[in-house]
Each structure stands twice: as structure tokens, then as C-alpha cells.
Design an enzyme around this catalytic site. Structure first.
Site, PDB file in Angstrom:
ATOM      1  N   HIS A 115       0.879  -1.188  -0.225  1.00 44.32           N
ATOM      2  CA  HIS A 115       0.064   0.035  -0.083  1.00 44.32           C
ATOM      3  C   HIS A 115       0.561   1.313  -0.106  1.00 44.32           C
ATOM      4  CE1 HIS A 115       0.762   1.265   4.211  1.00 44.32           C
ATOM      5  NE2 HIS A 115       1.168   0.169   4.228  1.00 44.32           N
TER       6      HIS A 115
HETATM    7  N1  UDP Z   1      -3.605  -5.677   8.826  1.00 43.90           N
HETATM    8  C1  UDP Z   1      -4.907  -6.176   8.942  1.00 43.90           C
HETATM    9  N2  UDP Z   1      -5.588  -6.726   7.886  1.00 43.90           N
HETATM   10  C2  UDP Z   1      -5.093  -6.704   6.652  1.00 43.90           C
HETATM   11  C3  UDP Z   1      -3.872  -6.142   6.412  1.00 43.90           C
HETATM   12  C4  UDP Z   1      -3.176  -5.983   7.558  1.00 43.90           C
HETATM   13  O1  UDP Z   1      -5.290  -6.335  10.077  1.00 43.90           O
HETATM   14  O2  UDP Z   1      -5.894  -7.274   5.761  1.00 43.90           O
HETATM   15  C5  UDP Z   1      -2.803  -5.260   9.820  1.00 43.90           C
HETATM   16  C6  UDP Z   1      -1.258  -5.630   9.981  1.00 43.90           C
HETATM   17  O3  UDP Z   1      -1.575  -6.982  10.804  1.00 43.90           O
HETATM   18  C7  UDP Z   1      -0.503  -4.680  10.663  1.00 43.90           C
HETATM   19  C8  UDP Z   1      -1.383  -3.610  10.107  1.00 43.90           C
HETATM   20  O4  UDP Z   1      -2.665  -3.794   9.567  1.00 43.90           O
HETATM   21  O5  UDP Z   1      -0.700  -4.838  12.141  1.00 43.90           O
HETATM   22  C9  UDP Z   1      -0.427  -2.669   9.165  1.00 43.90           C
HETATM   23  O6  UDP Z   1      -1.119  -1.951   8.461  1.00 43.90           O
HETATM   24  P1  UDP Z   1      -0.604  -1.193   7.353  1.00 43.90           P
HETATM   25  O7  UDP Z   1       0.134  -2.138   6.427  1.00 43.90           O
HETATM   26  O8  UDP Z   1      -1.681  -0.493   6.643  1.00 43.90           O
HETATM   27  O9  UDP Z   1       0.346  -0.173   7.731  1.00 43.90           O
HETATM   28  P2  UDP Z   1       1.909   0.175   7.990  1.00 43.90           P
HETATM   29  O10 UDP Z   1       2.202  -0.817   9.162  1.00 43.90           O
HETATM   30  O11 UDP Z   1       2.634   0.033   6.888  1.00 43.90           O
HETATM   31  O12 UDP Z   1       1.813   1.543   8.584  1.00 43.90           O
END
Ligand code: UDP
Length: 366
Positions: free
Chosen positions: A204
Site C-alpha cells: 500500500h
Molecule cells: N492488517 C490487518 N488486515 C489486513 C492487512 C493488514 O489487520 O488485511 C494489519 C497488520 O497485521 C498490521 C497493520 O494492519 O498490524 C498494518 O497496516 P498497514 O500495512 O496499513 O500500515 P503500516 O504498518 O505499513 O503503517
């Protein structure tokens, strides 16, 4: 003590869950402000329900926009709340999203102290919007809750003015919570997946989704890896951008790729726990893969979770098709034991105790 938490995006809400629980034990006034950065049910409300969080006290409904406009709208609306109520002792912000930075900026401009959960992470890549949010938030914060020893070093090197507290990372206890319930998840049966027979994929980050070349590279990797089953809970932003570039239908033609909607946290952890490998550009997912001892292929050129790479459990491939294919087919971690680099699962209690003692000290000192 009146504390406000500003959240807005999926990772903010997940981190809020354990913190809300501990704050509620000593403060009746934990106000949750949702900026509306993520408004899709599967990126927001689903987690409020899953973690039994109360409905936000304020919903700013900011929605999608260019980063500057989005942050500007958030700051305008947050400042209004902070000035009108005029009795907040502390604003808590989480991670590295636009809502994190907007929360910190409006708090400092309203004369309220700030605590940053997941402070001190650096990818040293200023092209990443999240890196800018991290650096700025850390320099505005009064209390910096650092996830790792590397984070502490980063903060000291930058001479931040707030107080640095080693808290470990909140992910440890969120994962432990999810693992307690993951046996109840039916996601593997629902998706007809065999344990350790598929790869979990997420993407993403703007630097990937906004680049035609990166999107094409990823699809080429999927096409080449036709023998590998890939489960892809697709972020709405990624789906929109693929559609805009007329690439979504090409992705749909990859028969080995199971495209699904984003799932709740427990289902996601169950998917990760049972995957052969994870391929991701997410920050949180790299850390979770490490904690679950799942080999992680990171489709970025750098990472703020550098310990996971040093340990041999995470490999950086950028969005290079050949590197992704090679790592998916052939690479395996050296098998180094997982170490407690993210703390021992007491982060929320450390944060609670620190807030209580730091704030009472401040009050006495005033
Ligand atoms: N996550 C979730 N469902 C999904 C994909 C990701 O619950 O379908 C969770 C994942 O376990 C993690 C968080 O969302 O805790 C990550 O979010 P994202 O990748 O949007 O943000 P980033 O961590 O890159 O800031």
C-alpha cells in the site's frame, strides 16, 4: 487526567487497542478522536468492533485528499476541539501516519503535551511520507516511547527535546492477543488454504502504488511465480490505483493470486502464521512476520525495522521482479532464534506507568 488519542488509519487503530485498555484503568477521560484518514469499514470500524473499542468521541471525517490538504484539514478541526475543551493534559499519537503528525502539530499549537507511541523509527528515506511524519512528530513530542534500542539511538543522535522512554513495541502484546483467538478464525477454511502452502502479500506504500513501473514489476512477479499460491488482501488505495492505470484486470488474470478484501486483525495474523512467506511493503507486517518467525520479503529498498533484516528473517528486494521471484522461490532465513528485540510484551503497562509518573511530576513541578 484527561487524555486524547488521535487516530485515523488502520495501524493507528490497532496500536490504540491495548493502550486504551490500560489508560481506562486510571483515567475516565480517554477521548478518542478519529480523523477519518481511513474511512473504509475494513480499514477502520472493523478494528473498533474487533478490539471492543468505544466509538470515537469525535469523528473528523477528513477523508482522502492530497497529503498537505489532508493534514491541514485535520489540524484545523483538531485545534478547534482542543481550544474549545481546553482541558486536555496529554495527546497520544501513534506510528507515522498523517493523522499522527496532524495530532502532534495541533496539540503543540494548542499548548498540550504530546506522547508518541512507536517513536524513533527511521528508514532514512525522506521520499517516504511516513519518514517525514516520524521525524516531525518526534521533534514535537514531550514523551517519546521508543520501540527498539535502535530507535533510542536515532532519537539521541537527533537531539530530540522530549523525554525518551524505552517501551518495547506494542505489536508484541497485540500479536499475543490475536494468537489467543486465532484458533477460532476460519479464514483458512473460508479461503480453502493449506497450511504453509501459500504466500501472503500486502502492498500500500505510496512509493510503490504511485509508480507504474513498480505496479508492473509486481504483476510480472506474480505472473512468473505461477506455481505459487499468493493471498493478497488488497488495500482499497492499491485497488484504486491499479484500476486507474488499467492494471487491475491484468492482476485478476493471475490465477495463482487470491485477491481478497482486507481482513480483520485475528484473521490476518492467522493468515500470516500459516503462510510459507510474507511479501510486503508494510512496516507493521515486517515486524509481525519476525515475531511469528515467518520469512519476510520486503518490497522496498530500505526499512525502519532494520533489526529484522540484520537477524536474517527479512530481505529487501525493492519491487525488482527478479529479486522477488528469487527470494520467493529460493531464499530462506538462516534460522537465527527470534530475540526479544521488540520488548517483552509489557509496552502498554510501561507507557501507562510512564504517563502517570511523568505527568504527576510535571504537575508538581508547575
Ligand atoms: N492488517 C490487518 N488486515 C489486513 C492487512 C493488514 O489487520 O488485511 C494489519 C497488520 O497485521 C498490521 C497493520 O494492519 O498490524 C498494518 O497496516 P498497514 O500495512 O496499513 O500500515 P503500516 O504498518 O505499513 O503503517
Amino acid at each position: 487526567m484527561k487524555i486524547a488519542s488521535v487516530v485515523g488509519a488502520r495501524p493507528n487503530i490497532i496500536k490504540l487497542a491495548p493502550i486504551h485498555k490500560v489508560i481506562s484503568t486510571f483515567s475516565d477521560h480517554h477521548i478518542i478522536i478519529h480523523t477519518g484518514q481511513h474511512y473504509d469499514y475494513k480499514l477502520s470500524e472493523i478494528f473498533f468492533k474487533e478490539f471492543d473499542l468505544p466509538k470515537p468521541n469525535f469523528d473528523l471525517n477528513v477523508g482522502s485528499a492530497t497529503p498537505g490538504f489532508q493534514i491541514g484539514e485535520m489540524v484545523k478541526k483538531l485545534e478547534k476541539i482542543f481550544l474549545k475543551h481546553n482541558d486536555f493534559d496529554l495527546v497520544l499519537v501513534y506510528g507515522d501516519t498523517n493523522s499522527t503528525f496532524a495530532g502532534a502539530l495541533s496539540a503543540i499549537k494548542s499548548g498540550i503535551q504530546i506522547a508518541h507511541v512507536e517513536s524513533g523509527l527511521r528508514s532514512f528515506d525522506r521520499r517516504m511520507p511516513e519518514e517525514i511524519n516520524r521525524v516531525l512528530t518526534d521533534h514535537l513530542s514531550n514523551y517519546l516511547f521508543a520501540s527498539t534500542q535502535t530507535a533510542i539511538k536515532n532519537l539521541k543522535r537527533e537531539h530530540v527535546s522530549g523525554k525518551i522512554v524505552y517501551s518495547g513495541d506494542i505489536a508484541v502484546e497485540i500479536i499475543n492477543y490475536a494468537l489467543r483467538f486465532s484458533s477460532k478464525s476460519l479464514i483458512l477454511e473460508d479461503l480453502r488454504l493449506q497450511r504453509k502452502a501459500y504466500v501472503l502479500f500486502t502492498m500500500h506504500r505510496a512509493e510503490n502504488t504511485d509508480s507504474h513501473e513498480s505496479l508492473i514489476s509486481i504483476i510480472r512477479a506474480f505472473e512468473t511465480l505461477s506455481e505459487v499460491e499468493i493471498v493478497f488482501p488488497i488495500h482499497p488505495r492499491t485497488a484504486n490505483l491499479l484500476n486507474k492505470r488499467n492494471l487491475y484486470s491484468r492482476l485478476e488474470k493471475c490465477k495463482n493470486v487470491k485477491l481478497i478484501q482486507p481482513v480483520n486483525y485475528i484473521d490476518f495474523i492467522k493468515l500470516m502464521q500459516n503462510a510459507k512467506k510474507v511479501i510486503t511493503d508494510s512496516g507493521g507486517v515486517q515486524k509481525e512476520a519476525y515475531l511469528l518467525s515467518i520469512p519476510c520479503i520486503t518490497i522496498r529498498g530500505n526499512t525502519e525495522w532494520i533489526e529484522t533484516v540484520k537477524s536474517g528473517w527479512n530481505v529487501l528486494t525493492d519491487t525488482n521482479t527478479k529479486k522477488i521471484v528469487r527470494a520467493t522461490r529460493n531464499w530462506m532465513p538462516t534460522g537465527e532464534q527470534i530475540k526479544p528485540i521488540f520488548g517483552d510484551g509489557n509496552t502498554s503497562t510501561i507507557i501507562k506507568n510512564s504517563i502517570m509518573s511523568l505527568m504527576s511530576y510535571e504537575k508538581v513541578g508547575r
